[in-house]
Design a protein around this motif. Structure first.
Motif, PDB file in Angstrom:
ATOM      1  N   TYR A 279      -7.812   8.246  -0.312  1.00  0.00           N
ATOM      2  CA  TYR A 279      -7.143   7.233  -1.135  1.00  0.00           C
ATOM      3  C   TYR A 279      -7.806   6.978  -2.482  1.00  0.00           C
ATOM      4  CZ  TYR A 279      -5.093   6.227   3.421  1.00  0.00           C
ATOM      5  OH  TYR A 279      -4.459   6.344   4.621  1.00  0.00           O
ATOM      6  N   SER A 280      -8.886   7.672  -2.777  1.00  0.00           N
ATOM      7  CA  SER A 280      -9.613   7.380  -3.999  1.00  0.00           C
ATOM      8  C   SER A 280      -8.733   7.490  -5.232  1.00  0.00           C
ATOM      9  CB  SER A 280     -10.820   8.331  -4.111  1.00  0.00           C
ATOM     10  OG  SER A 280     -11.431   8.189  -5.373  1.00  0.00           O
ATOM     11  N   ARG A 281      -8.084   8.641  -5.397  1.00  0.00           N
ATOM     12  CA  ARG A 281      -7.304   8.860  -6.618  1.00  0.00           C
ATOM     13  C   ARG A 281      -5.908   8.259  -6.545  1.00  0.00           C
ATOM     14  NH1 ARG A 281     -11.899   9.430  -7.506  1.00  0.00           N
ATOM     15  NH2 ARG A 281     -12.900  11.210  -8.548  1.00  0.00           N
TER      16      ARG A 281
ATOM     17  N   HIS B 173      -5.015   5.415  -4.842  1.00  0.00           N
ATOM     18  CA  HIS B 173      -4.961   3.955  -4.765  1.00  0.00           C
ATOM     19  C   HIS B 173      -6.151   3.268  -5.431  1.00  0.00           C
ATOM     20  CE1 HIS B 173      -2.164   5.130  -1.538  1.00  0.00           C
ATOM     21  NE2 HIS B 173      -1.640   3.925  -1.637  1.00  0.00           N
ATOM     22  N   PHE B 174      -7.369   3.713  -5.093  1.00  0.00           N
ATOM     23  CA  PHE B 174      -8.547   2.959  -5.514  1.00  0.00           C
ATOM     24  C   PHE B 174      -8.707   2.954  -7.030  1.00  0.00           C
ATOM     25  CE2 PHE B 174     -10.654   4.133  -1.200  1.00  0.00           C
ATOM     26  CZ  PHE B 174      -9.805   3.249  -0.566  1.00  0.00           C
ATOM     27  N   VAL B 175      -8.578   4.109  -7.650  1.00  0.00           N
ATOM     28  CA  VAL B 175      -8.741   4.181  -9.107  1.00  0.00           C
ATOM     29  C   VAL B 175      -7.704   3.310  -9.794  1.00  0.00           C
ATOM     30  CG1 VAL B 175      -8.563   5.699 -11.099  1.00  0.00           C
ATOM     31  CG2 VAL B 175      -9.866   6.437  -9.100  1.00  0.00           C
ATOM     32  N   LYS B 176      -6.472   3.404  -9.351  1.00  0.00           N
ATOM     33  CA  LYS B 176      -5.404   2.622  -9.970  1.00  0.00           C
ATOM     34  C   LYS B 176      -5.603   1.135  -9.733  1.00  0.00           C
ATOM     35  CE  LYS B 176      -1.957   6.337  -9.620  1.00  0.00           C
ATOM     36  NZ  LYS B 176      -2.843   7.371  -9.079  1.00  0.00           N
ATOM     37  N   ALA B 177      -6.037   0.777  -8.521  1.00  0.00           N
ATOM     38  CA  ALA B 177      -6.265  -0.639  -8.228  1.00  0.00           C
ATOM     39  C   ALA B 177      -7.393  -1.203  -9.084  1.00  0.00           C
ATOM     40  CB  ALA B 177      -6.594  -0.810  -6.743  1.00  0.00           C
ATOM     41  N   LEU B 178      -8.461  -0.430  -9.252  1.00  0.00           N
ATOM     42  CA  LEU B 178      -9.567  -0.903 -10.079  1.00  0.00           C
ATOM     43  C   LEU B 178      -9.162  -0.996 -11.548  1.00  0.00           C
ATOM     44  CD1 LEU B 178     -12.502   1.028  -8.390  1.00  0.00           C
ATOM     45  CD2 LEU B 178     -12.084  -1.439  -8.325  1.00  0.00           C
TER      46      LEU B 178
ATOM     47  N   PHE C  38       0.835  -1.200   0.000  1.00  0.00           N
ATOM     48  CA  PHE C  38       0.000   0.000   0.000  1.00  0.00           C
ATOM     49  C   PHE C  38       0.873   1.255   0.000  1.00  0.00           C
ATOM     50  CE2 PHE C  38      -2.601   3.287   2.005  1.00  0.00           C
ATOM     51  CZ  PHE C  38      -3.780   3.174   1.290  1.00  0.00           C
ATOM     52  N   SER C  39       1.942   1.243   0.797  1.00  0.00           N
ATOM     53  CA  SER C  39       2.859   2.385   0.834  1.00  0.00           C
ATOM     54  C   SER C  39       3.521   2.602  -0.515  1.00  0.00           C
ATOM     55  CB  SER C  39       3.931   2.179   1.916  1.00  0.00           C
ATOM     56  OG  SER C  39       3.338   2.098   3.194  1.00  0.00           O
ATOM     57  N   LEU C  40       3.740   1.508  -1.239  1.00  0.00           N
ATOM     58  CA  LEU C  40       4.297   1.601  -2.589  1.00  0.00           C
ATOM     59  C   LEU C  40       3.422   2.493  -3.466  1.00  0.00           C
ATOM     60  CD1 LEU C  40       6.700  -0.044  -4.095  1.00  0.00           C
ATOM     61  CD2 LEU C  40       4.836  -1.345  -5.095  1.00  0.00           C
ATOM     62  N   GLY C  41       2.117   2.289  -3.370  1.00  0.00           N
ATOM     63  CA  GLY C  41       1.186   3.113  -4.140  1.00  0.00           C
ATOM     64  C   GLY C  41       1.183   4.555  -3.691  1.00  0.00           C
ATOM     65  N   THR C  42       1.300   4.782  -2.377  1.00  0.00           N
ATOM     66  CA  THR C  42       1.329   6.154  -1.871  1.00  0.00           C
ATOM     67  C   THR C  42       2.515   6.924  -2.430  1.00  0.00           C
ATOM     68  OG1 THR C  42       0.325   5.359   0.192  1.00  0.00           O
ATOM     69  CG2 THR C  42       1.321   7.553   0.226  1.00  0.00           C
ATOM     70  N   ARG C  43       3.679   6.310  -2.340  1.00  0.00           N
ATOM     71  CA  ARG C  43       4.887   6.988  -2.820  1.00  0.00           C
ATOM     72  C   ARG C  43       4.833   7.218  -4.328  1.00  0.00           C
ATOM     73  NH1 ARG C  43       7.317   3.571   1.271  1.00  0.00           N
ATOM     74  NH2 ARG C  43       7.650   1.908  -0.252  1.00  0.00           N
ATOM     75  N   THR C  44       4.343   6.221  -5.051  1.00  0.00           N
ATOM     76  CA  THR C  44       4.269   6.349  -6.507  1.00  0.00           C
ATOM     77  C   THR C  44       3.350   7.490  -6.910  1.00  0.00           C
ATOM     78  OG1 THR C  44       4.680   3.995  -6.808  1.00  0.00           O
ATOM     79  CG2 THR C  44       3.640   5.155  -8.630  1.00  0.00           C
TER      80      THR C  44
END
Length: 1940
Positions: free
Chosen positions: A1649-1651, A1653-1658, A1608-1614
């Protein structure tokens, strides 16, 4: 009206006493009371109103009339100063003061006040007051003490007397001032004459009357002080003498006023000549005095009556302060302001140093421009030189204002500041492009060219430097660099890395495609890297040209010439090399072996170029050759050197020693071998055969309309195969770096002896070795008067005793601090305390926790003994502490009995011990004694010691005598053998005394402290039955003791005496965080009924119990009872605050430095008379050592009794060290603590609680200083209120009130850039010393670590390569990791970086930077080079690391040291962690654009550049590449699936038997980088915890889903890193530092986290679904799952981590509440002023703010087009379209999509807008519904459209709709102009609602099962469960337990 006044007065009084109530019972002085505490700053600045009102409060009860007179005079002064009450708070103050005068000080009987006799009343009271307090006698005594220089040994009494005298004098001065004001109206022949006579007399004796009232910081320079001994230190007196005004100096005007009671000095001349502010003069005067004094103390303390400063000390300060100026002059090739060092005398040197520091001290924001300060100093030094050559002092022409006054601030600083303000205004609060305005670096770099002298002196207002910014839309000319926002900076700054990787990939691929054979053809193919290198170099030169746009008008001509030359050089060379190589290929293809002309030319060209590059690399980067390049003056060589490497003022000499160079080169060579071996065999080679085969496949049937690959050798198919491999190739070097770093760091940590003591059991076992290690490392030679190098075996016991005696004071203070912090109980403190070992026992006495129960165990062994004495002793010695206990007990009993009895009783003791000793020597102890009777003997003896512990009285004396006689009876008749018993019974002397009743009839009750300690210790030693193996119980106390004792065996420099150590400051920036929790905050409950106090009581139950014990309360004490007593309430607030991340905790921790220095100084016993010079000291030292050695030797030749013959009375103890005036003064001269509370002034004006809490900290810590920015309204001009800003420093005065020490006016608002560095910059002028430790306000410190600060500071003088250190890195311990799993993960991650990671960065890589606090800076080095951080808006958002960049570029050296640690708090909730990581990632995104990173990337040698890249911005680049690789991989797979190529390839592979093709398509995707980044953490665990604990901890972390957290932190930093580089928007994100265990609502998590993490994960999930639906594999669905497992894991982590790690995230009631909150937020329309937290629409608008520029819109447009691929691919896979691959199919799909959108629009049309045609609208909706159903039915019946096709269509249109939304947001203005914006918003709301439901549904389902919530609680709080804590109570809330 009286009632109104009464109510107003009551309100005023209540408000003014708030601070007093807060500090009740605390502080070293009382708090201000009454109206005196509310004087507005505008009134208190120029008058003594505050002092007068304070005196009025003092004498109110004694004489209300005089108190009323004082108040009225204060009112008159306020009225005269501000008659219209314009100042802030003046009206309220005057109204309140008038109320007090009328209601409290007027007569109560309503009679009229007679003011005619006020002056007489005042005079009479003045006389009485003086007589009562014996003021004249006090004055005479003070004068006598000052003249004699002798003081009372009782410093506490002296200080109290001085404080009382100070209060009296303060009151007298107020009375005198009021009398003087009223004397004009008095009778000139009566009282008036008496008053004037008294005033004349007072002026003559003013020195003694008011000396203590003059405020000072550290050294009382303006007036001598009785309570401060610093002024009597010889080195300080010598420094003051050094700056004294000499006769040969220019004469000052007769009317020049000397402030204070001192002689004129050099600073007075500088003040007069240049117009520096008085407080700047006072501040820097103290600064220079301390700098010179400390430099002298290291050379030796002067012992003369009139101390003189050595020339060496002056030179040292001079060269260090002016080092940057000298280098600047050398760089610009200009003559320095003096001829040579030898040509100027010491006075001139002091003048120049003082001038530089005065310029720096008043420069405000210009301090960020160090070379600008050099320029100013250069010209002012010349002016000063001219003035010093004249007999009369005259003002400098450059500082004379238009009005004729002299002001450095107005004439020099203000014009520069105003230009910077105008530029800062253009950045639009950080939203404007960096290229649109000049930042601090641009201003400073103007002075890196000789052209800066065109600015002139005084500076020309029309110069380009002071040029005002252009109008809006026009760029401002930058200096040497432009921070354009683009990813291309990564290539430009680190082009050598990318070129190297590209060339290696090209070479490896060519070799692989040639089947691994190396021949001439292969060699010619490999030589194609030549054109590649030339072209990539040309691209870099193109970027140089393009990215310098915006600086061409102002950049230096040489810099632009270099860009042009490089551009044409690389352009022409790339064309030439490419042309020649193409000719080489033609020759090779011609197969004519004789035709090799072009090949030879090509080889020759490459050889010459390679030789030239290699030669330049060697000369510029290789350490051994670098000196040659510096010495060479050949223009030819200098030209190539200039072309190869840009020459800046910074960045020169970035090379290390040859040995260091070889180490980090070897480090990277190992990585390269591993990386390229892996790349060749596992990445490149497996794809060679499939690539060849795919390229040759010509009959591939594409299932869609192919536009590229079909007629181009299947190009996209090959790209889709190779793209993920290339992406992995580019970023996997970071994986190899991580693994190598873990290995090297682990080995280095083991060599440094880290983790040797990792448990409390090891502390117990190795305690014996602690004293010697402590003394040799942490005790200075001045205390450590021992012949260490001469130790003989026979005197080891005496040496150990001495070691223990010196160790015990320090150890006991450490244990005492643990008790004060409530980590241990009183019993544990007694057990852990170490005996003083200063008594006559030669044995070493160890702490009781080592010896407890050992005597009883030894007795058990004796009872079971059936062997010889030797066997018994051997069994006892198996436990060395048992042997120690037995020996100590044996000799202590002897010593005690000797002290208790005399006469016949002593003869009996002597006889008994003589017999026993003889038996021991003969080995017959078991025969002499009946060991079975030992328990009986011990019981009798413990009865005796139990009585002796009490206070003496007659009854106890009789009881003790009887107990002693019982002991005699037992020993004589039971313990001894029959022969001895008979001898004693028949011994005449003893028998006569026994028969006469004289035996033991009288005993000497213990009165000596040593004997008392002995009795207590013996009693505990014999009675404590419990084992102390688990002492201390507290985990934090254990950890601290383990680390401290382990560090004693690590390498560290030896400690200098405190008087010779390097002085240092601690510096903490504070804004508006929590200072101290208030009582209301402790009791305030959250939504679950949990208060902070309740939470901490459950989390730290042992510490809560210890706290209650410390304040004398039982364990059952209720919280409400503690609030009733103010002292307990205050202690409770501190107890809670010390467990949070508060300023109070930080201040307590940092003040341990002063306590440690006081203790160390006290034990060194420095006297005010001075000590010997260092060389003389060591001569005497060795003589004394020789004598001591002879004594020890003789004492073993002629042994004496073990009790009487040894004394350690010469060993100092620590008793009373806190009251020692010398120790306090010595600590203050070496240590300063400044907290920069930026808005403290505003907080005081607003009366917020934080201001009172900071004031309370000042009262409790006398050495604490608080700096803040004060803002004043100075009046209105042109209907605009002008504001003045001051930088102030305050301390607590005798009344507990803020006392202003310095107030330096600023040119304006200092906050032009980032807040924190600006806060640091304004206050850094108040720091002192040669080092400064930067500490955040969420940090802590420990006394035991503070004791090692002397050692750490010596690292500045230790060799660490070519250059002495400029920053000392310090290890951190994250203290917030002990409760929740998230906090533990974050703590482990942080600890891994701050230990192992930074260890490797510092050595061998030599690229450690300053990553934050608590690093120790070389203060002088940095304040003369721009400060300890950078402050330009946004670009320096990560201000800390830029200090490391700046230090490295300016030839600093940054090291790392792990024998000392500082505590640090970290964020503990997922949202806090995400915000923090977002802030850091955004800061790294800005670093990519910065000139510092560019220069380091360009100027480091290649290998050091690699280390720098992969540990700064490269880490985030590789993190982002990890995520991008997933996208590349999946989009490639989806392309193969949509196009149908994967199925075609597999079928043809089977047909031709080619398994390589199949293997290439089904190769496993590389495991995510997160797995490999855990390697350093694992190695750190193994090193410091041991293998088993490390394995257990790692498994526990995995079970607690740490992989989910790290993914999850990977996505935050990215997200934040990428967005920052694309669009900007990096900003400080307040994470909050509270206790986080509350449940976070679903909507709050969605917003955050919508933009990101969630959008990218979906999106990834959609790719995976499409791949599963349309991909082909012959191995079934299992193969798909295995192939995409890591991607699915990433999807799940990104979607559900915020809810997995959300307390009570799966509790049904919370889930229901979250759904209601979510729907309310989603459907709320919002409006003007509505925040995003309350409305979806407002949040949606806020999420679009980052898209501001055209470039950003274009990039977003390109990125958004990828979503159209889904529709394009799926429509050709429908049953409806069959095998039709024409473009018409895709076009028809858009028609369908438009129709669907129209239908949606019809059904969602706003009722408000359709009110006029509502009936028509409803009819249309009905018709549309029927038509839609009919159309779908007909299509399903009459065409091939299947139900599956309907779902597939939805799958196709969803991403297309998202693409349309993204494009609409990107081009918002266009869409809004078309009137479609409302529709876009509704579409977006629908998408967010859909995404929310997809995430919410699984949470709701899992919430149905109660065990899920229990499992989650265990997962989140496993650490707490392991400690037996009731987390379920905390989570469930306390409301249910209220009535229990």
């Amino acid at each position: 009206m009286a009632r109104v006044y009464d109510n107003w007065e009551r309100l005023v009084r209540a408000t003014l006493k708030r601070e007093q109530l807060r500090a009740a019972g605390q502080g070293h002085g009382r708090t201000p009371i009454g109206i005196a505490g509310a004087v507005p700053p505008s009134l208190g600045k120029t008058t003594n109103i505050e002092a007068i009102l304070q005196a009025a409060d003092e004498i109110l009860s004694e004489n209300p009339t005089v108190s009323r007179i004082l108040c009225e005079q204060a009112y008159s002064m306020a009225q005269n100063l501000d008659p219209s009450s314009d100042g802030r708070g003046v009206l309220q103050f005057k109204t309140g003061l008038m109320s007090v005068i009328k209601q409290k000080l007027a007569k109560r009987d309503g009679g009229r006040i007679d003011r005619n006799r006020d002056i007489e009343h005042l005079w009479e009271f003045y006389q009485r007051y003086k007589r009562r307090h014996r003021v004249d006698d006090m004055q005479r005594e003070e004068q006598r003490l000052r003249e004699s220089g002798s003081f009372s040994a009782n410093f506490g009494e002296l200080e109290l007397r001085s404080l009382e005298m100070t209060r009296i004098v303060a009151t007298l001065k107020a009375l005198v001032e009021v009398m003087e004001a009223l004397s004009n109206d008095a009778d000139p022949d009566g009282v008036g004459r008496l008053i004037k006579d008294e005033l004349r007399r007072l002026k003559a004796s003013e020195a003694t009357l008011s000396a203590e009232l003059i405020p000072y910081n550290i050294v009382p320079l303006e007036a001598p002080s009785l309570t401060n001994a610093i002024g009597f230190f010889p080195e300080v007196r010598g420094a003051i003498s050094a700056i004294r005004y000499c006769e040969h100096f220019p004469r000052l005007p007769a009317d020049f006023e000397i402030y204070g009671q001192r002689d004129a000095d050099t600073f007075d001349l500088l003040e007069y000549v240049f117009g520096f502010q008085k407080d700047n003069i006072r501040n820097q005067r103290e600064h220079v005095v301390l700098a010179i004094a400390n430099a002298q103390s290291r050379l030796g303390i002067p012992v003369e009556a009139d101390p003189k400063i050595d020339e060496k000390a002056i030179n040292e300060v001079f060269l260090k302060v002016l080092d940057n100026y000298i280098k600047w002059c050398k760089y610009l090739r200009i003559r320095i302001a003096w001829n040579s060092l030898e040509a100027i005398n010491r006075d001139r040197k002091i003048f120049l140093v003082s001038l530089y520091l005065l310029i720096w001290g008043e420069a405000a924001n210009v301090r960020f421009l160090p070379e600008c300060i050099c320029y100013i100093f250069h010209h002012m030094a010349k002016e000063l030189d001219a003035i010093l050559d004249h007999g009369e002092a005259n003002p400098a022409a450059s500082c004379v204002t238009e009005t004729g006054s002299v002001s450095f601030l107005e004439k020099i600083i203000y014009p520069i500041y105003q230009t910077m303000v105008d530029e800062a205004d253009r950045n639009n609060s950080g939203k404007a492009a960096h290229s649109a305005w000049r930042n601090y670096d641009d201003f400073n770099e103007y002075f890196w060219s000789p052209a800066c002298f065109e600015l002139g002196w005084p500076m020309k207002s029309d110069s380009s430097f002071l040029l005002k910014p252009h109008k809006k839309g026009k760029r401002t000319g930058k200096s040497t660099f432009v921070e354009h926002r683009t990813f291309l900076h990564l290539y430009r700054s680190f082009h050598r890395l990318w070129i190297f990787l590209a060339l290696m990939f090209q070479a490896l691929a060519i070799i692989a495609f040639n089947d691994g054979t190396i021949n001439l053809d292969t060699f010619k193919s490999v030589l194609s890297i030549g054109p590649t290198f030339a072209i990539m170099s040309f691209l870099e030169s193109c970027l140089d040209v393009v990215l310098m746009f915006g600086a061409y008008t102002t950049a230096r001509g040489m810099a632009i010439s270099r860009l042009v030359i490089r551009f044409f050089w690389f352009g022409l060379s790339s064309v030439f090399v490419t042309y020649v190589y193409l000719k080489v290929l033609e020759e090779r293809n011609g197969r004519n072996s004789d035709n090799s002309f072009y090949f030879r030319i090509y080889i020759l060209v490459l050889g010459i170029y390679a030789a030239l590059r290699l030669g330049l690399d060697l000369l510029l980067k290789f350490p051994a050759c670098h000196v040659l390049s510096e010495m060479s003056d050949q223009s030819f060589f200098q030209f190539f050197k200039w072309i190869y490497q840009e020459r800046y003022y910074v960045g020169r000499g970035l090379y290390e020693s040859l040995s260091d160079y070889c180490r980090y080169v070897l480090y990277w060579l190992v990585i390269f071998i591993c990386k390229f071996t892996f790349a060749y065999f596992l990445q490149i080679k497996p794809l060679v055969d499939p690539t060849k085969d795919i390229r040759e496949l010509v009959r591939l049937d594409y299932s869609w309309h192919d536009l590229i690959s079909k007629k181009n050798n299947n190009a996209l198919t090959i790209v889709s195969l190779w793209a993920p491999v290339v992406a992995i190739y580019l970023m996997d070097i970071h994986i190899w770096y991580t693994i190598m770093s873990a290995i090297v760091g682990g080995v280095m940590g083991a060599r440094a002896r880290l983790g040797e003591i990792r448990s409390i059991e090891m502390v117990h076992k190795r305690f014996v070795s602690f004293p010697e290690a402590f003394v040799k490392n942490l005790v200075s030679p001045q205390t450590n008067r021992l012949p260490f190098n001469r130790q003989a075996p026979q005197d080891s016991q005496d040496m150990n005793k001495t070691y223990a005696a010196m160790f015990s004071p320090f150890w006991n203070e450490i244990i005492k601090s643990l008790r004060e912090e409530d980590y241990i109980s009183n019993r544990e403190m007694d057990l852990l305390a170490c005996p003083s070992n200063t008594g006559s026992l030669r044995l070493v006495q160890w702490p009781l926790f080592l010896l407890s129960s050992k005597i009883l165990l030894a007795v058990d062994l004796a009872l079971d003994c059936k062997d010889t004495q030797a066997d018994l002793w051997n069994r006892i010695c198996r436990d060395e502490y048992m042997a120690y206990a037995v020996q100590e007990c044996y000799y202590s009993i002897e010593k005690l009995l000797y002290s208790l009895i005399d006469g016949e009783g002593r003869l009996w003791v002597e006889r008994i011990y003589r017999e026993i000793n003889n038996s021991i020597l003969e080995g017959s102890l078991v025969i002499t004694l009946s060991l079975k009777k030992l328990p009986l003997v011990l019981s009798r003896f413990t009865a005796l010691t139990g009585l002796l512990l009490r206070n003496e009285d007659p009854e106890l004396a009789k009881g003790a005598a009887k107990a002693l006689f019982d002991l005699y009876e037992v020993v004589t008749h039971d313990l001894l053998s029959s022969d001895l018993r008979e001898q004693l019974d028949t011994w005449n002397i003893l028998a006569r005394a026994r028969n006469e009743g004289r035996l033991f009839s009288r005993i000497e009750w213990p009165k000596d402290p040593e004997i008392k300690e002995l009795v207590k210790r013996l009693h505990l030693l014999l009675t404590v039955k419990d084992s102390a193996a688990n002492i201390p119980k507290n985990l934090e106390a254990r950890r601290r003791l383990e680390f401290f004792t382990n560090s004693l065996f690590m390498d560290m420099p030896s400690a200098k005496p405190v008087s010779e150590m390097m002085p240092f400051s601690v510096f903490t920036p504070y804004y508006n965080e929590t200072v101290l929790y208030s009582s209301s905050e402790l009791q305030k409950e959250n939504e679950d009924g949990i208060s902070i106090l309740f939470y901490l009581q459950k989390i730290f139950p042992d510490e809560w119990k210890n706290f209650l014990e410390r304040i004398g309360r039982p364990d059952s004490t209720a919280d409400a009872e503690l609030q009733k007593i103010s002292s307990d309430s205050l202690e409770l607030r501190f107890w809670v605050s010390y467990r949070g991340q508060t300023l109070a905790r930080t201040v307590r921790g940092m003040m341990y430095y002063r306590r440690a220095l006081m203790l160390q100084s006290y034990l060194e016993r420095r006297s005010l008379g001075g000590i010997l010079r260092t060389s003389e000291y060591f001569i005497v030292y060795h003589v004394v050592m020789d004598i001591l050695f002879i004594y020890l030797f003789l004492s073993h030749l002629f042994p004496v009794p073990i009790v009487d013959g040894y004394s350690q009375s010469s060993i100092p103890t620590s008793q009373g060290f806190e009251l020692s005036r010398e120790s306090r003064a010595q600590a203050d001269i070496k240590f300063t603590y400044v907290v920069s509370c930026q808005i403290y002034g505003q907080q005081k004006q607003r009366k917020v609680p934080e201001a009172a809490d900071i004031s309370l900290l000042l009262q409790r810590n006398e050495a604490l200083r608080v700096a803040f920015i004060h803002e004043e309204e100075s009046g209105a001009t042109n209907e605009k209120v002008s504001r003045e800003f001051y930088s102030k420093l305050v301390k607590a005065d005798i009344h507990g009130k803020d006392q202003e020490i310095f107030s330096i006016k600023l040119p304006g608002n200092p906050k032009l850039g980032e807040g924190k560095p600006e806060n640091q910059n304004h206050a850094i002028i108040f720091t002192r010393g040669e080092a400064v430790q930067t500490i955040d306000m969420n940090q802590d410190n420990y006394l035991e670590e503070a004791m090692k600060m002397r050692n750490l500071l010596e690292e500045f003088h230790t060799s660490h390569g070519l250059r002495r250190p400029s920053i000392l890195g310090v290890r951190e311990h994250v203290f917030t990791g002990s409760v929740s799993s998230l906090a533990w993960f974050m703590s482990n991650q942080e600890t891994s970086f701050v230990t192992l990671g930074q260890r490797v960065l510092a050595y061998p890589l030599k690229t450690r930077m300053h990553y934050g606090h608590p690093d120790v800076f070389d203060r002088i080095f940095h304040i003369t080079r721009g400060g300890i951080s950078k402050a330009s808006r946004v670009i320096n958002i990560s201000e800390d690391i830029f200090a490391g960049f700046n230090s490295t570029l300016r030839q600093g050296n940054i090291t790392h040291h792990e024998y000392i640690q500082v505590g640090k708090g970290r964020d503990v909730g997922l949202n806090q962690i995400a915000l923090f990581e977002g802030k850091v990632a955004g800061g790294n995104g800005e670093q990519v654009l910065s000139r510092d990173v560019y220069r380091l990337g360009q100027l480091f040698d290649f290998f050091r550049m690699l280390s720098f890249f992969f540990t700064t911005v490269g880490y985030y680049v590789c993190t982002m590449m990890t995520v991008i690789t997933v996208y590349i991989f999946l989009y490639g797979r989806v392309y193969l699936a949509f196009s149908g190529v994967d199925e075609q390839i597999v079928k043809q592979a089977k047909r031709y038997g080619n398994t390589a093709l199949d293997a290439a398509l089904n190769a496993q995707f590389l495991v995510q980088i997160g797995v490999f980044t855990a390697v350093p953490m694992i190695v750190g665990f193994i090193l410091e915890l041991g293998l088993l604990k490390a394995v257990f901890s790692f498994i526990t972390m995995q079970l607690q889903l740490c992989s989910v957290f790290f993914t999850f932190s990977l996505g935050t930093r990215t997200h934040y890193f990428g967005r920052t580089i694309l669009h900007g928007g990096a900003k400080y994100r307040a994470t909050g530092r509270g206790f986080v265990v509350r449940h976070i609502k679903f909507a709050e998590n969605y917003r955050l986290y919508s933009r990101s993490h969630f959008v990218k994960a979906l999106e990834v999930a959609l790719l995976l679904i499409v791949y599963i639906a349309y991909g082909y594999t012959g191995r079934g669905a299992t193969s798909f799952v295995l192939l995409t497992l890591s991607s699915w894991f990433m999807v799940i982590s990104w979607l559900f981590a915020p809810y997995i790690f959300n307390p009570s995230g799966f509790e049904w009631q919370k889930t229901v509440e979250d759904f209601d909150d979510w729907t309310s937020w989603l459907l709320y329309k919002g409006g003007v002023g509505v925040k995003g937290d309350d409305s979806w629409e407002s949040w949606w608008d806020e999420e679009q703010l980052h898209i501001q520029t055209l470039r950003g819109r274009l990039l977003e447009t390109i990125l958004s087009l990828r979503f159209l691929m889904f529709q394009y691919g799926i429509v050709y896979k429908l049953h409806l379209t069959a095998e039709d691959t024409s473009l018409a199919v895709y076009g028809f799909s858009w028609i369908v999509l438009v129709a669907i959108v129209m239908v949606f629009k019809i059904f969602t049309y706003s009722p408000k807008k359709s009110s006029s045609f509502q009936l028509v609208m409803r009819f249309m909706q009905g018709v549309t519904s029927l038509s839609l159903v009919a159309a779908i039915t007909l299509v399903v019946i009459f065409t091939d459209l299947s139900i599956a096709d309907l779902f597939a269509s939805i799958l196709a249109f969803i991403p297309t709709g998202w693409a349309i939304i993204c494009l609409a947001i990107t081009w918002k203005k266009v869409v809004r102009s078309l009137g479609l914006w409302d529709s876009v918003r509704e579409f977006s709301r629908m998408y967010d609602a859909g995404m929310g439901m997809i995430i919410f549904a699984p949470i709701a389902v899992l919430s149905w099962f109660p065990f899920i919530s229990t499992f989650q609680s265990r997962l989140l709080f496993n650490q707490a469960f392991s400690r037996g804590l009731e987390i379920s109570i905390i989570l469930a809330g306390n409301k249910a337990n209220v009535d229990v």
